[in-house]
Write an enzyme that holds these catalytic residues in place. Sequence first.
Site, PDB file in Angstrom:
ATOM      1  N   SER A 166       4.435  -1.763   4.235  1.00 20.01           N
ATOM      2  CA  SER A 166       4.650  -3.162   4.622  1.00 20.01           C
ATOM      3  C   SER A 166       4.752  -4.014   3.366  1.00 20.01           C
ATOM      4  CB  SER A 166       3.490  -3.713   5.466  1.00 20.01           C
ATOM      5  OG  SER A 166       2.898  -2.712   6.215  1.00 20.01           O
ATOM      6  N   GLN A 220       0.837  -1.198   0.000  1.00 18.53           N
ATOM      7  CA  GLN A 220       0.000   0.000   0.000  1.00 18.53           C
ATOM      8  C   GLN A 220       0.871   1.246   0.000  1.00 18.53           C
ATOM      9  OE1 GLN A 220      -1.355   1.444   3.807  1.00 18.53           O
ATOM     10  NE2 GLN A 220      -3.455   1.249   3.161  1.00 18.53           N
ATOM     11  N   GLY A 221       0.783   2.058  -1.044  1.00 16.13           N
ATOM     12  CA  GLY A 221       1.587   3.284  -1.115  1.00 16.13           C
ATOM     13  C   GLY A 221       0.770   4.493  -0.722  1.00 16.13           C
ATOM     14  N   TYR A 222       0.587   4.679   0.571  1.00 13.03           N
ATOM     15  CA  TYR A 222      -0.207   5.816   1.060  1.00 13.03           C
ATOM     16  C   TYR A 222       0.711   6.863   1.695  1.00 13.03           C
ATOM     17  CZ  TYR A 222      -4.885   3.628   0.564  1.00 13.03           C
ATOM     18  OH  TYR A 222      -6.041   3.082   0.103  1.00 13.03           O
ATOM     19  N   SER A 223       1.218   6.540   2.912  1.00 14.21           N
ATOM     20  CA  SER A 223       1.940   7.540   3.707  1.00 14.21           C
ATOM     21  C   SER A 223       3.212   7.991   3.020  1.00 14.21           C
ATOM     22  CB  SER A 223       2.305   6.963   5.073  1.00 14.21           C
ATOM     23  OG  SER A 223       1.156   6.586   5.765  1.00 14.21           O
ATOM     24  N   GLU A 255      -9.318  -0.876   6.849  1.00  9.29           N
ATOM     25  CA  GLU A 255      -8.129  -1.026   7.687  1.00  9.29           C
ATOM     26  C   GLU A 255      -8.468  -0.842   9.160  1.00  9.29           C
ATOM     27  OE1 GLU A 255      -4.919   1.821   7.183  1.00  9.29           O
ATOM     28  OE2 GLU A 255      -3.484   0.347   7.901  1.00  9.29           O
TER      29      GLU A 255
END
Lengths: 397, 348
Positions: A161, A126-129, A244
């Site tokens: 992660s 997951q490429g969020y933050s 989430e």
Amino acid sequence: MELNLSPEYEAFRQDVNRILTENSHLAPGPEDRGMKHPKRLAWQKFLIENGLTARTIPKEYGGYGAEPDLLKSRIIAEEFARTGIARPMGGQGISMLVPTLLELGTPEQKEAYIRPTLYGEMIWCQGYSEPGAGSDLAAVRTAAVEDGDDFIINGQKIWTSTAKQADMIFCLVRTDPDAKKHEGISYVLFSMETPGIEVRPLVDMTENANFNEVFFTDVRVPQSGIVFEKNKGWQVANATLTHERGMLGDPNATKARFLELVELMKAETLNGERLIDNPLLRDRLIKLQGEVYAMQANGLRVTTASLKRESAGLAGLIVKLQGCELNHQIAGLAIDALGELGILYGEGDHLRADGSWQWRYMYDLGLIIGGGTAQIQKNIISERGLGMPREPKPAKV
Amino acid sequence: MEFALSEDQRMLQDSISGFLKDNASLDTIRKIADGNAEAKAGLDAGLAEMGIMGLYVPEAMGGSGLGLLEACLVQEALGYTVAPSGFLAATVAADLLAKDQATYASGIADGEKVFGLALTELASRRDGSGVTADNGRLSGTSLLADVPTGATHVLVADTSGACHVASGWSAKPMRTIDRTRTFQELAFDGVAAEASTQSDPSALAVARLLVAADTLGAAQAMIDKAVEYAKERKQFGRVIGSFQAVKHLCAEMAAKLEPARALVWHAAYAMDTKDPEALVMANLAKAHLAEVGTFVAKTATEVHGGMGFTDLLGLHYWFKRIGVNRQLFGSPEQVRQTAAELQGLVAA
């Protein structure tokens, strides 16, 4: 109020239990390392085919295709916990991306991604933050600039992660730098094999690299990877974040940890006395038990609301904040109860429970911060739960 | 599976809350705290008319035959309005007497018998006080007895934990921080025990659970008042409820109290369905609500700033309700000790 299950559900529970126990020899163990170990993939396939995971996902996308039934899902989760048999695969692809695609993906995206993700053949991250976009997630700056049918992506993600193992990423990128911050973001899927992506492990206080940093330098990806619409990525991400927050603070997991702590305090002695016989430690234990039982009852309330398709209100909003804090306190008491030996970690002769209590004490602190910090949770509880006003934005100078 | 209040239970909540909203206003509570017997009698009569005293008495004995869950909802509503009532005493007495003293239990339902509780011996034996039973005669003193106005009987625990029904005693008021409720030191001078029951851990658990429900109501009222105040009070040109420092205090209160509500429900349901863990859960609920209640009482007062400390708002009645409840039938540490004993976690 009725907490007993009807005969239909009791029969279902027995079926689930039978399938699991009769086939437990097929389940992978800790020695079967690697996310795509053949035994893991085979077990996942077995669980899907028997309706024990991906249960409500339509057959055409590789799921089991059952009608949604929260009680059955709950029974399945409880039987995995009770039998201790290896759970189905989780991860952000299955728990976050698949529901998002089912809701908002194009037919091509559903066709291409859902089945291999469910079967564990395609791992996602997951490429969020970003370094500058944590609690303020909408401040993402990783830029995607159009170039023909492609985007050229430059920027950096953090707290990613499984980035090392991932085949694919679902990523928030800024596609309109001039729009308001929530309106210029797109949600894009692309391959982690694409040239220009560099993954660096991010070692945390537990001494492990649970997360990574991911760097993008002129990464060329097709625009067809956009989910929903260009510049509508914020809505897509919000749909996923709901999934989430539901994952964090599970009261059954907390209860299981509490019971481990009780066993530890019964088994371990200090100065010739069982830890449980120390009245100060025992008082702290029972104090936590009150909280554990309260969160469990709260969980029943949330489940009931979901069954009725109602909002659980405050009972739902407080789960992440209270659940993660409680887990942390349970680990903290275990360490205190162990006294001097509580500091041991990693490896060694006198380690208790493989040093897992210290690991949890640190990792749970990470969970208090991650997935929406405790302070962000308190904003949400006070604004959405209690109807209090938002903090006014400072005037622009 | 359904973990929610039924339609009937919500109606019961609405009717008792509606009554108390009209009949136990802060004005009335102030009068009662100042010793106005008329105000107290009016509230007592109204509550009796609602039929709540026999709520937990079995139907065969003339009661409503409802469960402890319903009793907790009523007690919660009483706590919400800090209304004094003989409901807790009637319900604990009904629990103990319905088992083998049917005549007394049916008297509770029709209002002919009004019970007080003198159960300190079950939770807090003290040197220098205590009631002994000798050949059916009760002698000694009991502290902090909860004796409603017009009580005809008291249920009194002796030093062995057995409980007796008595109708003769002398009473001396014991002043506490909470002036809305009266507590007394009772003296028994060889009076006859009219009926006796064996020591029964369920009576204490029922009393403790009802106190937990009372604190739940009082704490919810304090949160509601704090949130309302924070949305109106302005400082630095904006409502204080828009400052995160204040919002987070409110969020913390709600985050602790909401699961505590579910715990009270769950414990009451467990008692009603004779769950093997019922007594443990009732004791956990008492100790947990004592802790959460104390946190809410302090925090909600702080949200009100200086006004919370004054008598003008009357917020202190809720603060004191929660403070008294914390100690009643045992402080949190004592109650947790009971919970540990019930689970076999205390070495014999």
